[in-house]
Design a protein around this motif. Structure first.
Motif, PDB file in Angstrom:
ATOM      1  N   LEU A  16       0.808  -1.228   0.000  1.00  0.00           N
ATOM      2  CA  LEU A  16       0.000   0.000   0.000  1.00  0.00           C
ATOM      3  C   LEU A  16       0.838   1.273   0.000  1.00  0.00           C
ATOM      4  O   LEU A  16       0.509   2.243  -0.678  1.00  0.00           O
ATOM      5  CB  LEU A  16      -0.921   0.015   1.215  1.00  0.00           C
ATOM      6  N   PHE A  25       3.288   8.086  -6.847  1.00  0.00           N
ATOM      7  CA  PHE A  25       2.262   8.086  -5.795  1.00  0.00           C
ATOM      8  C   PHE A  25       2.142   6.686  -5.193  1.00  0.00           C
ATOM      9  O   PHE A  25       2.324   5.688  -5.896  1.00  0.00           O
ATOM     10  CB  PHE A  25       0.902   8.480  -6.369  1.00  0.00           C
ATOM     11  N   LEU A  27      -0.072   3.574  -3.565  1.00  0.00           N
ATOM     12  CA  LEU A  27      -1.415   3.034  -3.841  1.00  0.00           C
ATOM     13  C   LEU A  27      -2.435   3.555  -2.844  1.00  0.00           C
ATOM     14  O   LEU A  27      -3.574   3.845  -3.197  1.00  0.00           O
ATOM     15  CB  LEU A  27      -1.364   1.511  -3.773  1.00  0.00           C
ATOM     16  N   LEU A  30      -3.660   6.966  -3.765  1.00  0.00           N
ATOM     17  CA  LEU A  30      -4.529   6.970  -4.951  1.00  0.00           C
ATOM     18  C   LEU A  30      -5.895   6.329  -4.668  1.00  0.00           C
ATOM     19  O   LEU A  30      -6.911   6.768  -5.220  1.00  0.00           O
ATOM     20  CB  LEU A  30      -3.830   6.264  -6.119  1.00  0.00           C
ATOM     21  N   ILE A  31      -5.900   5.306  -3.814  1.00  0.00           N
ATOM     22  CA  ILE A  31      -7.190   4.682  -3.449  1.00  0.00           C
ATOM     23  C   ILE A  31      -8.060   5.707  -2.700  1.00  0.00           C
ATOM     24  O   ILE A  31      -9.245   5.862  -2.979  1.00  0.00           O
ATOM     25  CB  ILE A  31      -6.984   3.378  -2.632  1.00  0.00           C
ATOM     26  N   LEU A  33      -7.805   8.910  -2.960  1.00  0.00           N
ATOM     27  CA  LEU A  33      -8.172   9.924  -3.965  1.00  0.00           C
ATOM     28  C   LEU A  33      -9.366   9.460  -4.805  1.00  0.00           C
ATOM     29  O   LEU A  33     -10.277  10.242  -5.108  1.00  0.00           O
ATOM     30  CB  LEU A  33      -6.957  10.210  -4.868  1.00  0.00           C
ATOM     31  N   SER A  34      -9.362   8.166  -5.154  1.00  0.00           N
ATOM     32  CA  SER A  34     -10.495   7.611  -5.926  1.00  0.00           C
ATOM     33  C   SER A  34     -11.791   7.696  -5.129  1.00  0.00           C
ATOM     34  O   SER A  34     -12.833   8.098  -5.664  1.00  0.00           O
ATOM     35  CB  SER A  34     -10.254   6.143  -6.272  1.00  0.00           C
ATOM     36  N   ILE A  35     -11.716   7.312  -3.842  1.00  0.00           N
ATOM     37  CA  ILE A  35     -12.918   7.350  -2.993  1.00  0.00           C
ATOM     38  C   ILE A  35     -13.417   8.795  -2.863  1.00  0.00           C
ATOM     39  O   ILE A  35     -14.619   9.066  -2.952  1.00  0.00           O
ATOM     40  CB  ILE A  35     -12.645   6.704  -1.607  1.00  0.00           C
ATOM     41  N   THR A  37     -12.953  11.170  -5.035  1.00  0.00           N
ATOM     42  CA  THR A  37     -13.525  11.570  -6.342  1.00  0.00           C
ATOM     43  C   THR A  37     -14.951  11.065  -6.475  1.00  0.00           C
ATOM     44  O   THR A  37     -15.849  11.794  -6.920  1.00  0.00           O
ATOM     45  CB  THR A  37     -12.659  11.003  -7.496  1.00  0.00           C
ATOM     46  N   ILE A  38     -15.168   9.795  -6.084  1.00  0.00           N
ATOM     47  CA  ILE A  38     -16.522   9.214  -6.173  1.00  0.00           C
ATOM     48  C   ILE A  38     -17.501  10.027  -5.310  1.00  0.00           C
ATOM     49  O   ILE A  38     -18.593  10.380  -5.744  1.00  0.00           O
ATOM     50  CB  ILE A  38     -16.510   7.721  -5.737  1.00  0.00           C
ATOM     51  N   ASP A  41     -18.083  13.493  -6.776  1.00  0.00           N
ATOM     52  CA  ASP A  41     -18.882  13.414  -8.005  1.00  0.00           C
ATOM     53  C   ASP A  41     -20.364  13.248  -7.675  1.00  0.00           C
ATOM     54  O   ASP A  41     -21.236  13.722  -8.400  1.00  0.00           O
ATOM     55  CB  ASP A  41     -18.389  12.239  -8.850  1.00  0.00           C
ATOM     56  N   ARG A  42     -20.624  12.563  -6.581  1.00  0.00           N
ATOM     57  CA  ARG A  42     -22.013  12.322  -6.133  1.00  0.00           C
ATOM     58  C   ARG A  42     -22.625  13.606  -5.569  1.00  0.00           C
ATOM     59  O   ARG A  42     -23.833  13.819  -5.648  1.00  0.00           O
ATOM     60  CB  ARG A  42     -21.997  11.202  -5.084  1.00  0.00           C
ATOM     61  N   ARG A  52     -16.878  18.587 -14.316  1.00  0.00           N
ATOM     62  CA  ARG A  52     -17.241  17.328 -14.994  1.00  0.00           C
ATOM     63  C   ARG A  52     -17.627  17.621 -16.456  1.00  0.00           C
ATOM     64  O   ARG A  52     -17.254  16.864 -17.349  1.00  0.00           O
ATOM     65  CB  ARG A  52     -18.389  16.652 -14.240  1.00  0.00           C
TER      66      ARG A  52
ATOM     67  N   PHE B  65      -4.731   5.378 -12.324  1.00  0.00           N
ATOM     68  CA  PHE B  65      -5.788   6.220 -11.762  1.00  0.00           C
ATOM     69  C   PHE B  65      -6.402   7.117 -12.849  1.00  0.00           C
ATOM     70  O   PHE B  65      -7.625   7.171 -13.012  1.00  0.00           O
ATOM     71  CB  PHE B  65      -5.209   7.059 -10.610  1.00  0.00           C
ATOM     72  N   LEU B  79     -17.489   9.181 -11.538  1.00  0.00           N
ATOM     73  CA  LEU B  79     -16.029   9.359 -11.646  1.00  0.00           C
ATOM     74  C   LEU B  79     -15.320   8.650 -10.494  1.00  0.00           C
ATOM     75  O   LEU B  79     -15.718   8.799  -9.342  1.00  0.00           O
ATOM     76  CB  LEU B  79     -15.671  10.846 -11.575  1.00  0.00           C
TER      77      LEU B  79
END
Lengths: 285, 169
Positions: A16, A25, A27, A30-31, A33-35, A37-38, A41-42, A52, B65, B79
């Motif tokens: 990790l 970066f 992991l 970035l994980i 960061l992904s969460i 972003t989700i 976005d919501r 967007r 990513f 996204l």
């Protein structure tokens, strides 16, 4: 026992957090960061919707270029298919022309009769009341996948496209606009599982909801009365309920499939659509 | 000389170029041929799994990513969904790479099955929780199965390209 558990935890932590020589970066970062972003976005933040829209415009333009090899394969396959079936097509088209000519006379007669009856009943023509804008657009990307059936067009808010507008190909409804950006927009096809439109069935007063089933030969009707039996060759029209589509737009037709069961297929073929017309729910004129 | 240089650059950046190309074109299958749509598979996952496992320096997590974000935008799903799914795949692959002493193609192929299912499960959970989209779950299952099934073919193809790249260097 505790040693092996420690080893496992160390290996997880290493995977990790450890960055190798060329990784900028970790992991873990970035994980997270992904969460984030989700979640963002919501959220209904205006900053997110603007960014967007900008991102969509940029990516759709590049995506339209990357789709060129795929489109070329499609084109070549179509040319080959057309070349070998030209004789059958010609014969079929000649028969169709004769049939359509006969139908045209019937339609003129029926149209005149309807207009006369409307005059007698003092009904107004709802179609002529609404604005009849029709915006031609080009398909830049065909996004038909097993999960999502959508098309991307080269027209957006700058051309007057609004979310919820109807999309026609060769005068037949193929979908609705579900996402609008400045220069591009996304059309959800009728064949998509998420597409649901109010319809009425030919020669009946039965109202139902037409849902996409993933392919152009795989529609299904929801909320049908228990005693109603759909017969082959019945045309399904929009009912106009809910007000977002005008009534009487032909959408689908029932047919007998290979298993000898009554199934529903689309009247339009979105695969063949390259130029489409976007309007506010009226028949394309 | 210039030709060899171009070839070298293409081979070095091949995984990155392919990953971005697949994300932009949202590749799932040869959708141009409607008969082949049942063989839908996720080439991005095979690519990420292979390069993170074998040549981690050729495919950065940052690129994975960004490719995920591009893929989400092109498909029209929330996204970060694909990014999270790909990064979970990369995380487990990195763990396997660190824990494995001797690698064998068959072992890597078998391990790929639960990894694909887990990352697709993440994808499914995010779409279900963060959007109103619905899709056939069987399609996702089929996609996972064919991704697993086609893995050996791409394994040998990517290995061949990587060997070619080494030779060039």
């Amino acid at each position: 026992m505790s040693d092996s558990r420690d080893d496992f935890i160390i290996a997880i932590r290493y995977a990790l957090l450890k960055k190798s020589t060329k990784q900028k970066f970790s992991l873990f970062f970035l994980i997270i960061l992904s969460i984030a972003t989700i979640t963002l976005d919501r959220s209904s933040l205006s900053v997110m919707s603007t960014s967007r829209a900008v991102l969509n415009d940029l990516i759709y333009q590049v995506a339209s270029i990357t789709s060129v090899p795929g489109k070329s394969i499609n084109y070549l396959a179509k040319v080959k298919k057309n070349h070998f079936s030209i004789y059958e097509q010609n014969k079929f088209l000649q028969d169709e022309v004769i049939k359509l000519k006969n139908n045209q006379f019937n339609n003129i007669f029926l149209r005149t009769e309807i207009d006369n009856l409307k005059k007698i009943l003092t009904l107004t023509d709802t179609r002529s009341l609404e604005g009849d804008i029709s915006i031609p657009a080009r398909i830049i990307l065909d996004q038909k996948s097993p999960y999502m059936q959508s098309l991307l067009t080269n027209k957006g808010t700058k051309n007057g496209i609004l979310k919820g507008m109807s999309v026609f190909s060769k005068n037949i409804l193929i979908g609705t606009v579900v996402e609008v950006n400045y220069m591009t927009s996304r059309i959800l096809l009728l064949t998509d599982l998420n597409s649901k439109i109010p319809v009425i069935i030919q020669n009946s007063d039965v109202n139902a909801i037409l849902s996409g089933g993933g392919s152009k030969n795989d529609f299904f009707l929801e909320y049908l009365p228990d005693e109603f039996n759909l017969e082959p060759d019945q045309v399904i029209f929009t009912s106009g309920k809910g007000g977002f589509l005008a009534a009487g737009i032909p959408v689908a037709q029932s047919y007998l499939n290979k298993k000898n069961e009554v199934a529903i297929k689309a009247l339009a073929d979105p695969d063949q659509a390259s130029i489409i017309f976007i309007n506010n729910g009226q028949l394309n004129k | 000389m210039t030709f060899y240089k171009i070839k070298d650059v293409i081979l070095s950046f091949f995984p990155l170029l392919l990953l971005y190309f697949l994300s932009f074109s949202s590749f799932e299958t040869l959708k141009e041929f409607s008969n082949l749509i049942i063989f839908s598979f996720n080439l991005q996952m095979i690519l990420i799994y292979f390069y993170v496992l074998k040549y981690p320096d050729m495919l950065g997590y940052g690129h994975i990513f960004i490719a995920g974000i591009i893929n989400d935008t092109a498909i029209g799903i929330p996204l970060g969904t694909s990014s999270l799914s790909y990064l979970i795949l990369s995380f487990i692959t990195t763990y396997i790479r660190n824990a494995t002493i001797r690698s064998k193609m068959t072992a890597e192929w078998v391990i790929f099955l639960p990894i694909v299912f887990l990352s697709n499960l993440i994808y499914f959970i995010v779409i279900n929780s963060f959007s109103n989209l619905s899709f056939y779950y069987v399609e996702l299952l089929r996609n996972s199965f064919f991704t697993f099934l086609f893995f050996p073919f791409f394994y040998y193809f990517f290995s061949f390209l990587s060997k070619l790249n080494k030779k060039e260097k």
